[in-house]
Design a protein around this motif. Sequence first.
Motif, mmCIF file in Angstrom:
data_model
loop_
_atom_site.group_PDB
_atom_site.id
_atom_site.type_symbol
_atom_site.label_atom_id
_atom_site.label_comp_id
_atom_site.label_asym_id
_atom_site.label_seq_id
_atom_site.Cartn_x
_atom_site.Cartn_y
_atom_site.Cartn_z
ATOM 1 N N ASP A 126 157.132 -11.577 -43.806
ATOM 2 C CA ASP A 126 157.354 -10.262 -42.949
ATOM 3 C C ASP A 126 157.152 -10.593 -41.586
ATOM 4 O O ASP A 126 157.853 -10.161 -40.753
ATOM 5 N N ALA A 127 156.067 -11.107 -41.317
ATOM 6 C CA ALA A 127 155.661 -11.364 -39.720
ATOM 7 C C ALA A 127 156.795 -12.549 -39.207
ATOM 8 O O ALA A 127 157.211 -12.223 -37.896
ATOM 9 N N ALA A 128 157.012 -13.340 -39.991
ATOM 10 C CA ALA A 128 158.181 -14.416 -39.575
ATOM 11 C C ALA A 128 159.474 -13.649 -39.413
ATOM 12 O O ALA A 128 160.432 -14.129 -38.276
ATOM 13 N N LEU A 129 159.897 -12.672 -40.228
ATOM 14 C CA LEU A 129 161.020 -11.946 -40.130
ATOM 15 C C LEU A 129 160.878 -10.811 -39.218
ATOM 16 O O LEU A 129 161.925 -9.888 -39.136
ATOM 17 N N ASN A 130 160.072 -10.946 -38.188
ATOM 18 C CA ASN A 130 159.764 -9.684 -37.329
ATOM 19 C C ASN A 130 159.782 -8.383 -37.961
ATOM 20 O O ASN A 130 160.340 -7.514 -37.504
ATOM 21 N N LYS A 131 158.904 -8.185 -38.936
ATOM 22 C CA LYS A 131 158.782 -6.965 -39.676
ATOM 23 C C LYS A 131 157.234 -6.923 -39.582
ATOM 24 O O LYS A 131 156.538 -6.839 -40.237
ATOM 25 N N ARG A 174 155.188 -3.944 -39.102
ATOM 26 C CA ARG A 174 154.757 -3.114 -39.968
ATOM 27 C C ARG A 174 154.510 -3.303 -41.690
ATOM 28 O O ARG A 174 153.574 -3.009 -42.194
ATOM 29 N N GLU A 175 155.568 -4.173 -42.026
ATOM 30 C CA GLU A 175 155.420 -4.598 -43.359
ATOM 31 C C GLU A 175 154.406 -5.457 -43.405
ATOM 32 O O GLU A 175 153.559 -5.534 -44.555
ATOM 33 N N ALA A 176 154.492 -6.464 -42.583
ATOM 34 C CA ALA A 176 153.139 -7.315 -42.290
ATOM 35 C C ALA A 176 151.887 -6.731 -42.369
ATOM 36 O O ALA A 176 150.882 -7.028 -43.349
ATOM 37 N N GLU A 177 151.567 -5.691 -41.736
ATOM 38 C CA GLU A 177 150.465 -4.936 -41.442
ATOM 39 C C GLU A 177 150.003 -4.491 -42.723
ATOM 40 O O GLU A 177 148.824 -4.627 -43.254
ATOM 41 N N SER A 178 151.318 -3.682 -43.557
ATOM 42 C CA SER A 178 150.849 -3.001 -44.671
ATOM 43 C C SER A 178 150.314 -4.084 -45.750
ATOM 44 O O SER A 178 149.148 -3.891 -46.610
ATOM 45 N N SER A 187 148.564 -5.817 -36.362
ATOM 46 C CA SER A 187 148.675 -4.589 -35.672
ATOM 47 C C SER A 187 148.841 -4.643 -34.056
ATOM 48 O O SER A 187 149.396 -3.779 -33.653
ATOM 49 N N LEU A 188 148.443 -5.865 -33.538
ATOM 50 C CA LEU A 188 148.740 -6.085 -32.295
ATOM 51 C C LEU A 188 150.060 -6.167 -32.201
ATOM 52 O O LEU A 188 150.913 -5.909 -30.957
ATOM 53 N N ARG A 189 150.847 -6.790 -33.140
ATOM 54 C CA ARG A 189 152.336 -7.044 -33.106
ATOM 55 C C ARG A 189 153.115 -5.572 -33.078
ATOM 56 O O ARG A 189 154.072 -5.370 -32.298
ATOM 57 N N VAL A 190 152.544 -4.714 -33.836
ATOM 58 C CA VAL A 190 152.925 -3.391 -33.859
ATOM 59 C C VAL A 190 152.794 -2.548 -32.490
ATOM 60 O O VAL A 190 153.910 -2.121 -32.185
ATOM 61 N N ILE A 191 151.513 -2.897 -32.174
ATOM 62 C CA ILE A 191 151.526 -2.148 -30.679
ATOM 63 C C ILE A 191 152.508 -2.667 -29.695
ATOM 64 O O ILE A 191 153.243 -1.956 -28.898
#
Length: 530
Positions: free
Chosen positions: A143-148, A150-154, A177-181
């Motif tokens: 999910d992080a690699a797909l630029n998601k 929030r999904e990664a955080e969950s 969480s930092l990426r969501v911010i």
Amino acid sequence: MSQLIWRVAFSVSLFAGVLCACPLRGQAQDLDGLLERARAAQSSGKYAEAAAIYAQATTLAPATPELWSNRGVMEYLAGQIGPSIISLKHALRMRPTLYIPMLFLGKGYIQSGKPGLALPYLNKAHSLQPNDPEVFLTLAKADAALNKPREAESAFANATRLTPDSPAAWLGLGTASLRVIAADGEELATTQPQSVWARALFADELLAQGRPLEAADTYNDALAKATPSQHATFARTVSWLKFHPDLFPIPANSQTALQKLDEQLSSAPSKASWPTCDAASALLDAAACAFWAGDYERSAAQADEALKRSPQDPEALYWSIKSNERMAVAALARFEDLAPRSAFAFDMVGDLYRDQRQMDSALGEYRKALEVDPHDPGALLGSVVADIGTSRLDEAAATDKIALADRPQDAQLNLLMAEVLAANFHYAEARPYLAKCAAGPPEIQPRVHLLLAHADAEEGSTEAAIREYQLALPGDQDGSIHFQLSRLYRKTGNVVLAQKAEDQAKALIAQRRANATIEMREMTGGAASR
């Protein structure tokens, strides 16, 4: 990962007896010996050796899917991602319900820069073992690699609940969480920069930076435009900031400003309009109430639900950012508690030093990581990059060879070895390493083609060099590749293309100078405002 490797070894021991019951007694004994050697190699971190032994085992027992699975896992750990994917898919064709091949296919596709292809395998793995934290960790990386974010955080949060003592899960949660911010901050700054919510958030940041006068002015600017309800919300939030110095530490010169601001807001009559914080609260009131109660995960969830309905809502973005800040701090603090002297922790600090161009300090951290785990891939890779950055090419080559022994097909390690050899003009020796980069991630390909172009030009293969330079152009940040291409065009007599390449080079140089000027203005403007 070590727990997974133990499971791989254990699966081999479970079916070894079955294999030994085959009619060909000599073949079964040979297979027993191979499996014992494979287990010894993988337990000592010699994954390339283990992969080669499992390859022999699959020749003796080609119809055994578990052998193909273990072969694929060892190939993955050795950095042989392409062969790993082939072996793991072969295992699944023979037995589609095997969990380990599904999980490592997901890992392999993420490693090869194809996270979208990883998701079907990871989702199936999750359906088979819904409480395995490893699948959540891998899903989070996809999910992080797909630029998601929030999904990664969950997914990382689920992993922390299942394994509360996992440093990797907490580090991933903090990073997500930092990426969501960052994503929400960019959205707020782009779509609602003058909203009272954006101004209040900026004021908090100014307080944290030790700029109290600007913070007070910014808060007052926001409050002048705020509704009574918004005024009350900011009053309670500022009060929360004041009473939680452990969660919102600010410099001494900001503490007086925060105290005065709290007194100013608390005396306002709009305080009576604070949200009621009951079970029937609307989404954003619930996000605010959860934040003030210290339930940051619920606050973030409420804000996220509001953003699904209205992606640019400034109040939802405000609470998402505020709650994720607290979640990130808590997660990273937990990581540091769990791994004060782990390879993970040393790698992270080393990477931070390297980002700041403090290479000697970075190397010191990587050495600490290697004392904990001599095969730690992050420390080996970081050491090679840091040594190259300080022109310690012999040291870089020596470390790269150690890393390549574990991961001989790793594209980045092969590229770095090629960089070292090319720096010493050993282009012929660099070519085999560059050949292993062809299946690497897209972002390294311009550099691969540039080194091949240098090699071709050095060897007098002008047309081949031109083709490689053309493929390297997407990586040209300063016009240098266009200039080199221009010279080769002139060498072949193609003046038109030579002039075009030169003009493009000059345009890139001009753009770079303009960007540098803008950056300098922002820096001096910021300094002056302080």
